[in-house]
Design a protein around this motif. Sequence first.
Motif, PDB file in Angstrom:
ATOM      1  N   GLY A 216      29.717  31.937  33.861  1.00 46.37           N
ATOM      2  CA  GLY A 216      29.829  33.388  33.768  1.00 46.37           C
ATOM      3  C   GLY A 216      31.252  33.862  34.018  1.00 46.37           C
ATOM      4  O   GLY A 216      31.755  34.765  33.328  1.00 46.37           O
ATOM      5  N   MET A 217      31.908  33.256  35.000  1.00 47.65           N
ATOM      6  CA  MET A 217      33.305  33.607  35.277  1.00 47.65           C
ATOM      7  C   MET A 217      34.196  33.273  34.089  1.00 47.65           C
ATOM      8  O   MET A 217      35.073  34.062  33.707  1.00 47.65           O
TER       9      MET A 217
ATOM     10  N   VAL B  12      35.936  41.511  38.672  1.00 48.36           N
ATOM     11  CA  VAL B  12      34.807  41.360  37.747  1.00 48.36           C
ATOM     12  C   VAL B  12      34.296  39.930  37.767  1.00 48.36           C
ATOM     13  O   VAL B  12      33.084  39.685  37.768  1.00 48.36           O
ATOM     14  N   GLU B  13      35.213  38.976  37.815  1.00 46.29           N
ATOM     15  CA  GLU B  13      34.803  37.564  37.869  1.00 46.29           C
ATOM     16  C   GLU B  13      33.999  37.274  39.141  1.00 46.29           C
ATOM     17  O   GLU B  13      32.977  36.591  39.100  1.00 46.29           O
TER      18      GLU B  13
ATOM     19  N   VAL C  83      33.918  35.794  31.340  1.00 47.68           N
ATOM     20  CA  VAL C  83      34.718  37.000  31.570  1.00 47.68           C
ATOM     21  C   VAL C  83      36.128  36.804  31.024  1.00 47.68           C
ATOM     22  O   VAL C  83      36.667  37.663  30.312  1.00 47.68           O
TER      23      VAL C  83
ATOM     24  N   THR D 196      30.571  38.829  38.893  1.00 46.83           N
ATOM     25  CA  THR D 196      29.766  38.052  37.949  1.00 46.83           C
ATOM     26  C   THR D 196      29.257  36.775  38.600  1.00 46.83           C
ATOM     27  O   THR D 196      28.071  36.429  38.483  1.00 46.83           O
TER      28      THR D 196
ATOM     29  N   ILE E  87      25.141  36.089  39.373  1.00 50.77           N
ATOM     30  CA  ILE E  87      24.445  34.937  38.778  1.00 50.77           C
ATOM     31  C   ILE E  87      23.981  33.973  39.864  1.00 50.77           C
ATOM     32  O   ILE E  87      22.841  33.494  39.853  1.00 50.77           O
TER      33      ILE E  87
END
Length: 226
Positions: free
Chosen positions: A51-52, A93-94, A55, A97, A101
């Motif tokens: 997920g990171m 944001v990372e 981004v 995220t 998750i």
Amino acid sequence: MVRAKLTEADHAMVTAAVARAEAGTDGEIVTIVANQSDSYHDVALHYALAGMLLVIALVGLNPGGVEERLGWFSNGWERQPNPANLVFAILIVETVTFLVIRYALAWTPLRLALTPKATRARRVRRRAVQYFKVGAERRTQARVGIMLFLSLDEHIAEIVADEAIHKVVPPERWGDAMAALVDKVRVGQPGEGMAAAVAAIGAIVAEHFPKTEGDRNELPDRLIEL
């Protein structure tokens, strides 16, 4: 995912099935049931890291759009946001995220559902081999021990055999026993599935190692639930 429950009646059924199967063979059958073979926390970590990386990939695909949306990090809505502030915003944001998750996948049913089937199969096989080495391997004089292992949460079973059985019975011969077991587990009848699989295993082993007069019971018949 609903976990099938093993009752006292299931234990008695499987134990009786082992006794019947061993009545026709020198083979020794061990049955083990575990709720889960692995925690799969590494899988959750992999998804969070993916997920990171996603981004970063999205930022790379549309850097202008990111600058436009994150311009408020640089003294209002400047046309050219401060690069340091943009980097900081992306890191935030990372991090969010990753945490979303990671904590979502702390719920075991979701984590299991998102774990690739091949990974689950490998973990169950590894756990089965570990239990076999501890509880059944070379525990019989003729090296004729065989273990039926069921991992309930994964709905996966494994058969691990001692060297004498492994030499004469190809792995594909266990296919019907495994199918009968897994089909029953999926409909919430693990005891019946284990009993059916034990009967099939006993019949196969009896072809190569029929009951002899001096045979004795060297391994426990009871179902072992971990």
